[in-house]
Each structure stands twice: as C-alpha cells, then as structure tokens.
Enzyme design. Sequence first.
Site, short mmCIF file in Angstrom:
data_model
loop_
_atom_site.label_atom_id
_atom_site.label_comp_id
_atom_site.label_asym_id
_atom_site.label_seq_id
_atom_site.Cartn_x
_atom_site.Cartn_y
_atom_site.Cartn_z
N ARG A 60 0.83 -1.21 0.00
CA ARG A 60 0.00 0.00 0.00
C ARG A 60 0.86 1.25 0.00
O ARG A 60 0.55 2.25 -0.65
CB ARG A 60 -0.91 -0.03 1.23
CG ARG A 60 -1.88 1.14 1.30
CD ARG A 60 -2.79 0.98 2.50
NE ARG A 60 -3.68 2.14 2.63
CZ ARG A 60 -3.99 2.71 3.78
NH1 ARG A 60 -3.47 2.24 4.90
NH2 ARG A 60 -4.80 3.73 3.83
N HIS A 64 0.57 4.40 -2.61
CA HIS A 64 0.30 5.76 -2.14
C HIS A 64 1.45 6.70 -2.47
O HIS A 64 1.22 7.90 -2.69
CB HIS A 64 0.03 5.75 -0.64
CG HIS A 64 -1.35 5.30 -0.29
ND1 HIS A 64 -2.09 5.88 0.73
CD2 HIS A 64 -2.13 4.32 -0.81
CE1 HIS A 64 -3.28 5.28 0.80
NE2 HIS A 64 -3.31 4.32 -0.11
N SER A 74 8.29 10.44 -1.46
CA SER A 74 7.78 11.59 -0.72
C SER A 74 6.91 11.16 0.45
O SER A 74 6.77 11.91 1.42
CB SER A 74 7.01 12.53 -1.64
OG SER A 74 5.99 11.85 -2.35
N ASN A 92 -3.37 8.72 4.61
CA ASN A 92 -2.13 8.02 4.93
C ASN A 92 -1.89 7.81 6.41
O ASN A 92 -0.90 7.18 6.80
CB ASN A 92 -0.93 8.78 4.35
CG ASN A 92 -0.79 8.59 2.85
OD1 ASN A 92 -1.30 7.63 2.29
ND2 ASN A 92 -0.11 9.53 2.20
N PRO A 160 -7.32 7.97 -5.01
CA PRO A 160 -8.68 7.47 -5.28
C PRO A 160 -9.34 6.97 -4.00
O PRO A 160 -8.70 6.29 -3.19
CB PRO A 160 -8.45 6.34 -6.29
CG PRO A 160 -7.01 5.96 -6.13
CD PRO A 160 -6.29 7.19 -5.71
N HIS A 190 -5.51 -5.64 -3.33
CA HIS A 190 -6.36 -5.70 -2.14
C HIS A 190 -6.50 -7.12 -1.60
O HIS A 190 -7.07 -7.31 -0.52
CB HIS A 190 -7.74 -5.12 -2.46
CG HIS A 190 -7.76 -3.63 -2.51
ND1 HIS A 190 -8.85 -2.90 -2.95
CD2 HIS A 190 -6.82 -2.70 -2.17
CE1 HIS A 190 -8.59 -1.61 -2.87
NE2 HIS A 190 -7.36 -1.47 -2.41
N THR A 245 -8.69 -14.70 2.07
CA THR A 245 -7.36 -15.33 2.13
C THR A 245 -6.31 -14.23 2.20
O THR A 245 -5.40 -14.16 1.37
CB THR A 245 -7.11 -16.24 0.91
OG1 THR A 245 -7.24 -15.44 -0.29
CG2 THR A 245 -8.12 -17.36 0.86
#
Length: 320
Positions: A60, A64, A74, A92, A160, A190, A245
Amino acid sequence: MASYRVVCSLALLLITIPASRAMLDSHYYDQTCPQAEAIILQTVRNASIYDPKVPARLLRMFFHDCFIRGCDASILLDTTTGNQAEKDGPPNVSVRSFYVIDDAKAKLEMACPQTVSCADVIAIAARDVVTMVSGGPSWDVLKGRKDGRVSKASDTINLPAPTFNVSQLIQSFAKRALGVKDLVALSGGHTLGFSHCSSFQNRIRNFSSMHDVDPNMNLQLAEVLRKKCRKPHTDRSAGTFLDSTSSIFDNEYFRQLTQGKGVFGSDQALFIDDNTKSTVEAFAKDQSLFFGEFAASMVKLGNVGVIEKGEVRLKCASVN
C-alpha cells in the site's frame, strides 16, 4: 488503493503525473551496490515474520507514494515546522511500517553509502512482499529513481477513494498513464488488504433513502460487517480484511467480487461496470493471467513520475 477517508471532486482536484522519461534499469546497482536487493529482501522478510501485516502495508505504501508525486519516496518524509507531510494526510494516517524501509536504508548506507535511493527501496520491497506471500508473482524491478524533496499532506486528496465509481477510477488512473487493465490488475493488490470500518460503513448502514444496505453488497457479508463495525463506533481498530485469504497473494479478491463480496464500493463497482467486468471475470477464472497482468502493471506504476534530478537521501524521513 486502500482505506481512505477523503472524498473529493475528481474533476477539480486530480493532478496529472506524467509517465517517466528517466531511464530506469533492472541492473542499475549491479556495479555500485550488487547486494542491494538481498539486503532489502532480508529486511522485509524478517519484519514480515515479526509482524504479518507488513506485506500489505508495504504494498500500500508503494501505491500511495507513486500516486501522489510519482515514485519519489515523498511518502516517507516527516512533517516539519511549517509543512505537514504526505504521511500525515488523512488517507495516509493508517499507512504503517515505515520502520521497515528505514531499517533497510540504514543497512544499505553501511554497505553502499549514498547509492540506493529510498524510492528504489520502496519499489523493491513492494515486489518482495508480493513474491514472499505464498508464491505471488515476481518481476524485475527497474531501478535508478531519485528521491524527491517535496511532500505535502494536502496532495493526498488526490488518492482514489473507496467510494469512487469506475469512471472516477479510470480518470484517476489515466492521470498516471495507467489504463483500464492496469486499474483492475492493481486493484487485485487488495487481496492482502485490510480496511477500517470508516471506509465502508456507508455501505452497511443508511446507504440511501431506499436501502439500509448497499444493494450491490452480499447480504451475508453485510451482516458480518455490521457485527464488526457496531454503532456507536468506538473501536478505531475495528475493520475487516478485503478478502478471505488475506495472508495469501491470490485471485480470491476477484472471485469475491463476482459474488457481491467486495468490501469497498469502488471494488464492487469493478464487477458492475461494463468497462471492467470482463477483466474481473477473467482474473477470477485464471490466477496465472492475473499474476502476469499484475506484475506488468506494477512495472508501469513504478515508472510514474520518476525524477532524474532528485537526490539519494541519507535518511528516508528527511531531505539531505
């Protein structure tokens, strides 16, 4: 790509991040730091053994980072006097495990001083966590990114949101030179994800004047989520994994979408919209196809906004 609490007007607020013109190379450190990938892999592996949530968090983190100013690390910069950094922007706040990147960077500075950028550490770590998790796909990470010097929490409004429809998602990804197939493939990340209740509670209570629960959500899943996310909402850690899972990188996420079991509205929309439904169905049926497309899309994502005139930070949390 994960739990966001900010919903924005895409037409007004999205920024465009062009595809990179910088020259990246999978062999970039072969001469200057040949042990770089081994150091990063070992650090990530050890951290994942200690904390099973590390793989999802690092994947993730890569999304991001690249979606804001491009893949320039950054997201790792700390807030300073007069400037709130990306990591402290609302979407975040729940990003974790920055210490893993810091640990890898410290070891790299001992082995190859002032050589490996923090941006490359994130990109390599994102590949490693996917490959480590029960046989996920692998790919050659292109390297040679430089680290940026600007990080603004206000820019995170351009991530998003979990409430986006497919048209909004397509537009968001297009700003990063990513197509519809990339959108669906990268959403498959995901499969390792976890979401807090705040990112989907609008789907399980008071959805509309006609429906208490989002009619596109499987009713059994909705009941499970209602029990996990009780009212009043007092447990900030409460939430759910994004597929059944969650410790395995597989195509279960897509199979669940075909059953109405997407947790985010933006996830379930991928199976409803004609622009993306056939790709979801194809990935649900063929895990190898998903793996190949995911790897290819991760390479493309890693090319977003790469800068040539940045720096190699000595410490990832601060500019030199």
